[in-house]
Design an enzyme around this catalytic site. Structure first.
Site, short mmCIF file in Angstrom:
data_model
loop_
_atom_site.label_atom_id
_atom_site.label_comp_id
_atom_site.label_asym_id
_atom_site.label_seq_id
_atom_site.Cartn_x
_atom_site.Cartn_y
_atom_site.Cartn_z
N TYR A 138 -3.30 -6.27 0.27
CA TYR A 138 -4.27 -5.32 0.80
C TYR A 138 -5.64 -5.98 0.88
O TYR A 138 -5.99 -6.81 0.03
CB TYR A 138 -4.43 -4.12 -0.13
CG TYR A 138 -3.34 -3.08 -0.06
CD1 TYR A 138 -3.33 -2.13 0.95
CD2 TYR A 138 -2.34 -3.04 -1.02
CE1 TYR A 138 -2.35 -1.15 1.00
CE2 TYR A 138 -1.35 -2.06 -0.97
CZ TYR A 138 -1.36 -1.12 0.04
OH TYR A 138 -0.39 -0.16 0.08
N TYR A 177 4.79 -5.84 -2.77
CA TYR A 177 3.72 -6.47 -3.55
C TYR A 177 3.87 -6.12 -5.03
O TYR A 177 4.45 -5.10 -5.39
CB TYR A 177 2.34 -6.08 -3.03
CG TYR A 177 2.03 -4.60 -3.02
CD1 TYR A 177 1.61 -3.94 -4.17
CD2 TYR A 177 2.12 -3.87 -1.85
CE1 TYR A 177 1.31 -2.60 -4.16
CE2 TYR A 177 1.82 -2.52 -1.82
CZ TYR A 177 1.42 -1.88 -2.98
OH TYR A 177 1.12 -0.54 -2.97
N ARG A 187 6.42 -3.16 -5.73
CA ARG A 187 6.61 -1.99 -4.87
C ARG A 187 7.47 -2.34 -3.66
O ARG A 187 7.25 -3.38 -3.03
CB ARG A 187 5.28 -1.47 -4.32
CG ARG A 187 4.24 -0.97 -5.31
CD ARG A 187 4.56 0.37 -5.98
NE ARG A 187 5.51 1.23 -5.34
CZ ARG A 187 5.25 2.13 -4.38
NH1 ARG A 187 4.03 2.26 -3.92
NH2 ARG A 187 6.20 2.89 -3.89
N HIS A 190 6.00 -0.37 2.13
CA HIS A 190 5.73 1.03 2.49
C HIS A 190 4.45 1.12 3.28
O HIS A 190 3.58 0.24 3.22
CB HIS A 190 5.62 1.89 1.22
CG HIS A 190 4.53 1.42 0.29
ND1 HIS A 190 4.74 0.43 -0.65
CD2 HIS A 190 3.23 1.76 0.19
CE1 HIS A 190 3.62 0.20 -1.30
NE2 HIS A 190 2.67 0.99 -0.80
N HIS A 192 1.34 3.96 3.79
CA HIS A 192 0.77 5.20 3.30
C HIS A 192 0.39 6.09 4.48
O HIS A 192 -0.15 5.60 5.49
CB HIS A 192 -0.50 4.92 2.49
CG HIS A 192 -0.25 4.15 1.24
ND1 HIS A 192 -0.12 4.73 0.00
CD2 HIS A 192 -0.09 2.81 1.03
CE1 HIS A 192 0.09 3.81 -0.92
NE2 HIS A 192 0.12 2.63 -0.32
FE LIG Z 1 0.61 0.75 -1.29
#
Ligand SMILES: [Fe+2]
Length: 271
Positions: A138, A177, A187, A190, A192
């Site tokens: 991110y 990640y 995780r 995905h 969001h």
């Molecule tokens: Fe996330």
């Protein structure tokens, strides 16, 4: 801690020694699901989401501990901002066009409908999406894990549903990640989503996953939903008819904002 582990990731990314292993975490998830199933079989109502859900460590201090308070939506909406068709440009629905160059990764298009519990389309509503890049990173100061940032990818977009409640956007498939919930926690990939239902007070946030992800059984957030049939509703379906020839892979994902067919929504969270 062995030298090999230290070489694999900076110390700041490693879970504390007192945190659970993945195997212990996976067993904890299995036990919570079994307990929920037993309660349901005994005739007890089990919510679609377990808010008091210890495997998702940071949620323990965030989930509601008191009864929710009803608010008057009409009063709230007098003071809330309103998003209209004019506020959102069409180009904001293409996360691959926000910089001078092409982002790295697998280009995808995601398409679906925003529906209420009667199956009626929710038209002209704002949908916002955010995600990691293809390497699972991110653009956020709290994400410092050693995967590359992509100078051509920010990872945020938005769109408005059309009269049939449909949305569509183009992006890059995000990567999995690591996070610090437990030792070696990762995780599943995905995206969001923030959506508004028929009322402005119905802003809800959820995540769309990708079919066949090997991390599903390991992830406490995905598994905070006790029933498999409800978890399945978070997984986008690959749809070859939506795949654009020589351009992008197509995924389809409908979102239901309330009622028994509702998509699971998270109370809060950034992971
Ligand atoms: Fe996330």
């Amino acid at each position: 801690m062995s030298t090999i582990e230290s070489a694999a990731a900076p110390e700041s990314l490693l879970a504390a020694p007192d945190q659970l292993t993945q195997a212990a975490m996976t067993q904890e998830i299995i036990d919570v699901h079994a307990a929920a199933q037993a309660r349901e079989e005994a005739g007890e109502h089990v919510a679609m989401t377990l808010h008091d859900y210890p495997p998702y460590r940071s949620s323990i201090l965030r989930h509601p501990t008191k009864n929710l308070r009803l608010v008057d939506p009409e009063t709230i909406e007098l003071f809330s901002p309103a998003f209209g068709q004019r506020d959102v440009a069409a180009i904001e629905a293409d996360l691959t066009l926000q910089h001078t160059g092409e982002p790295q990764g697998e280009r995808i298009t995601v398409q679906g409908r925003l529906l209420d519990s009667w199956g009626r389309p929710v038209a002209n509503q704002l949908i916002e999406v955010w995600q990691a890049n293809a390497a699972g990173r991110y653009i956020h100061q709290r994400d410092q894990h050693p995967a590359p940032l992509d100078p051509n990818f920010t990872g945020a977009g938005r769109m408005v549903t059309n009269d049939d409640g449909e949305y569509k956007f183009t992006t890059i498939k995000p990567g999995p990640y690591p996070w610090k919930n437990h030792v070696n926690a990762w995780r599943p990939a995905h995206i969001h989503f923030s959506v508004f239902g028929p009322g402005f007070t119905q802003r809800i946030i959820t995540q769309m996953y990708f079919p066949g992800d090997p991390l599903f059984a390991l992830d406490p957030i995905y598994n905070s939903i006790p029933r498999q049939k409800d978890r399945d509703r978070l997984i986008g379906a690959y749809n070859h008819d939506l795949t654009v020839p020589e351009f992008s892979m197509g995924y389809e994902w409908d979102i239901v904002v309330d009622g028994p067919d509702a998509t699971w929504f998270e109370p809060e969270g950034e992971h």
